[in-house]
Design an enzyme around this catalytic site. Sequence first.
Site, PDB file in Angstrom:
ATOM      1  N   ARG A 151      -7.096  -2.738   8.996  1.00 14.08           N
ATOM      2  CA  ARG A 151      -6.732  -4.534   9.234  1.00 14.08           C
ATOM      3  C   ARG A 151      -5.456  -4.923   8.619  1.00 14.08           C
ATOM      4  O   ARG A 151      -4.739  -4.648   8.562  1.00 14.08           O
ATOM      5  CB  ARG A 151      -7.514  -4.710   7.553  1.00 14.08           C
ATOM      6  CG  ARG A 151      -7.572  -6.356   7.043  1.00 14.08           C
ATOM      7  CD  ARG A 151      -8.380  -6.524   6.087  1.00 14.08           C
ATOM      8  NE  ARG A 151      -7.304  -6.280   5.062  1.00 14.08           N
ATOM      9  CZ  ARG A 151      -7.964  -6.455   3.466  1.00 14.08           C
ATOM     10  NH1 ARG A 151      -9.505  -6.946   3.191  1.00 14.08           N
ATOM     11  NH2 ARG A 151      -7.336  -5.603   2.491  1.00 14.08           N
ATOM     12  N   THR A 197       1.148  -1.577   0.151  1.00 12.78           N
ATOM     13  CA  THR A 197      -0.066  -0.337   0.364  1.00 12.78           C
ATOM     14  C   THR A 197       1.151   1.079   0.056  1.00 12.78           C
ATOM     15  O   THR A 197       0.204   2.420  -0.452  1.00 12.78           O
ATOM     16  CB  THR A 197      -0.746   0.003   1.388  1.00 12.78           C
ATOM     17  OG1 THR A 197       0.018   0.040   2.048  1.00 12.78           O
ATOM     18  CG2 THR A 197      -1.901  -0.898   1.333  1.00 12.78           C
ATOM     19  N   CYS A 213      -2.622   0.724  14.709  1.00 17.93           N
ATOM     20  CA  CYS A 213      -3.566   1.101  13.768  1.00 17.93           C
ATOM     21  C   CYS A 213      -4.806  -0.170  13.658  1.00 17.93           C
ATOM     22  O   CYS A 213      -4.474  -0.799  13.698  1.00 17.93           O
ATOM     23  CB  CYS A 213      -2.872   0.999  12.644  1.00 17.93           C
ATOM     24  SG  CYS A 213      -3.719   1.956  11.221  1.00 17.93           S
ATOM     25  N   CYS A 244      -0.672   7.259   7.524  1.00 17.09           N
ATOM     26  CA  CYS A 244      -1.663   6.435   7.835  1.00 17.09           C
ATOM     27  C   CYS A 244      -2.467   7.505   8.103  1.00 17.09           C
ATOM     28  O   CYS A 244      -2.327   8.360   9.540  1.00 17.09           O
ATOM     29  CB  CYS A 244      -1.310   5.397   8.910  1.00 17.09           C
ATOM     30  SG  CYS A 244      -3.366   5.197   8.423  1.00 17.09           S
ATOM     31  N   ARG A 271       3.812   6.885   2.563  1.00 13.41           N
ATOM     32  CA  ARG A 271       3.087   7.658   3.674  1.00 13.41           C
ATOM     33  C   ARG A 271       2.302   7.723   4.980  1.00 13.41           C
ATOM     34  O   ARG A 271       2.346   6.513   4.821  1.00 13.41           O
ATOM     35  CB  ARG A 271       2.408   8.302   2.323  1.00 13.41           C
ATOM     36  CG  ARG A 271       1.371   7.789   1.690  1.00 13.41           C
ATOM     37  CD  ARG A 271       0.676   8.395   0.762  1.00 13.41           C
ATOM     38  NE  ARG A 271      -1.326   7.717   0.439  1.00 13.41           N
ATOM     39  CZ  ARG A 271      -1.323   5.724  -0.271  1.00 13.41           C
ATOM     40  NH1 ARG A 271       0.168   6.020  -0.308  1.00 13.41           N
ATOM     41  NH2 ARG A 271      -2.039   5.949  -0.397  1.00 13.41           N
ATOM     42  N   CYS A 317       2.136   2.817   9.258  1.00 13.49           N
ATOM     43  CA  CYS A 317       0.814   3.091  11.042  1.00 13.49           C
ATOM     44  C   CYS A 317       2.333   2.780  12.127  1.00 13.49           C
ATOM     45  O   CYS A 317       3.088   2.660  12.275  1.00 13.49           O
ATOM     46  CB  CYS A 317       0.588   1.375  10.619  1.00 13.49           C
ATOM     47  SG  CYS A 317      -0.741   2.110   9.342  1.00 13.49           S
ATOM     48  N   CYS A 344      -4.245   6.152  12.204  1.00 15.33           N
ATOM     49  CA  CYS A 344      -3.458   6.466  13.070  1.00 15.33           C
ATOM     50  C   CYS A 344      -2.955   7.185  13.256  1.00 15.33           C
ATOM     51  O   CYS A 344      -2.053   7.687  14.200  1.00 15.33           O
ATOM     52  CB  CYS A 344      -2.669   5.569  13.271  1.00 15.33           C
ATOM     53  SG  CYS A 344      -1.496   4.397  11.976  1.00 15.33           S
TER      54      CYS A 344
END
Length: 392
Positions: A51, A40, A48, A75, A73, A44, A78
């Site tokens: 999922r 992705t 977090c 999240c 980058r 995080c 969170c």
Amino acid sequence: MPLLAPPDPVPTVELTDDRWDAVVNRSTGPHDFLFAVRTTGIYCRPGCPARTPLRRNVIAVADPGAAELAGFRACRRCHPDAGLGTDGGEVDRARVVEACRAMDEAGGPVPVADLAVRTGWSPRHLQRRFAELTGTTPRAYGETVRAARLRPALRADGGVLDAAFTVGYGSVRAFYEQGAARLGMTPSAFAAGGRGERLLYAVTDLDLPVDRPADGPTNLGADPTGGSARLLVVVSFAGVVAVRLGPDGEALLAEVRAELPAAEFERADDALADVVGGLRRLAAGAAAPALPLDVRGTAFQARVWAALRRIPAGEVRSYAEVAVELGRPSAVRAVAGACARNPAALLTPCHRVLRSDGGLGGFRWGLAVKEELLAREAAAGHEDVPGPRPPR
């Protein structure tokens, strides 16, 4: 889905079983890592609520800067770039200190890209965290460092041109434009202790009590028995340099002369009548003209003084509230210190800042004066009026 390949090498830490368990269990306790998901491109906190990704797609990183340097980058659920708790905060502070040290060693600004390499952060994350922790930008900090070197360089033997290149200005034009802004006068004038700077001043009585200052300088000629105040205003062609309060006008003038020992001081009560009139209105708690300022201080002090001037007459703020407004909630003592060093009483209304418990706190020109000014402003209405310019 193909994996997003972050730059090589990736500044990772080991994804141990304990760290992976923290991710799976969404542990919200303090941790020494963040995790990034290669499928992705997002990083995080361990806790977090999103999922849980597959372990084979996850890497562990030490902090937000390492994650962003690797191309990930933050999240939006969170917010891992908001800090890592006490331990992470200490790490961030250490990296900002390292950036400051780099500029101290260089004697002035350092390119953000170079600071990023030294701190292990991405340039964007460096600028954000630097501003959050210091209240200023890396560039502004570097310029302050260079200005600090500029002063002794100008005092030393040699000319203005020598000083310009000694402290790292790339051109004489930049030296005069930026150096003058930091010094409050042209560099050649400062080199001579203000020689060539023509300063006008006026001294007048003011209907205010005077007592011994509870916080700040004690050499202002304060009379512990009370009495009428004297007001000193010093003006350059750029704006008001100083406004001082005390029972002894000569003592106040001597203080400013000591700060600019070679400036040319000329008494000009008539020429400054409008300026004095505006200050009298402020002292009476009434609306007054906005006068241009030519005050000299650090980048942080300038931000504090600007925040004070945004406090409407009749209102007050706490030192803590001012610190929060500046994005520096932990800098309460630094805010109080900037208030204590305010060079322009009344125009920069440091009397409108109180302790969090409502106590008066300190005031450079005495608590009786502070209390009286607040009482007058609370009882008066205020409207903006146009103001005079300093004489030319």
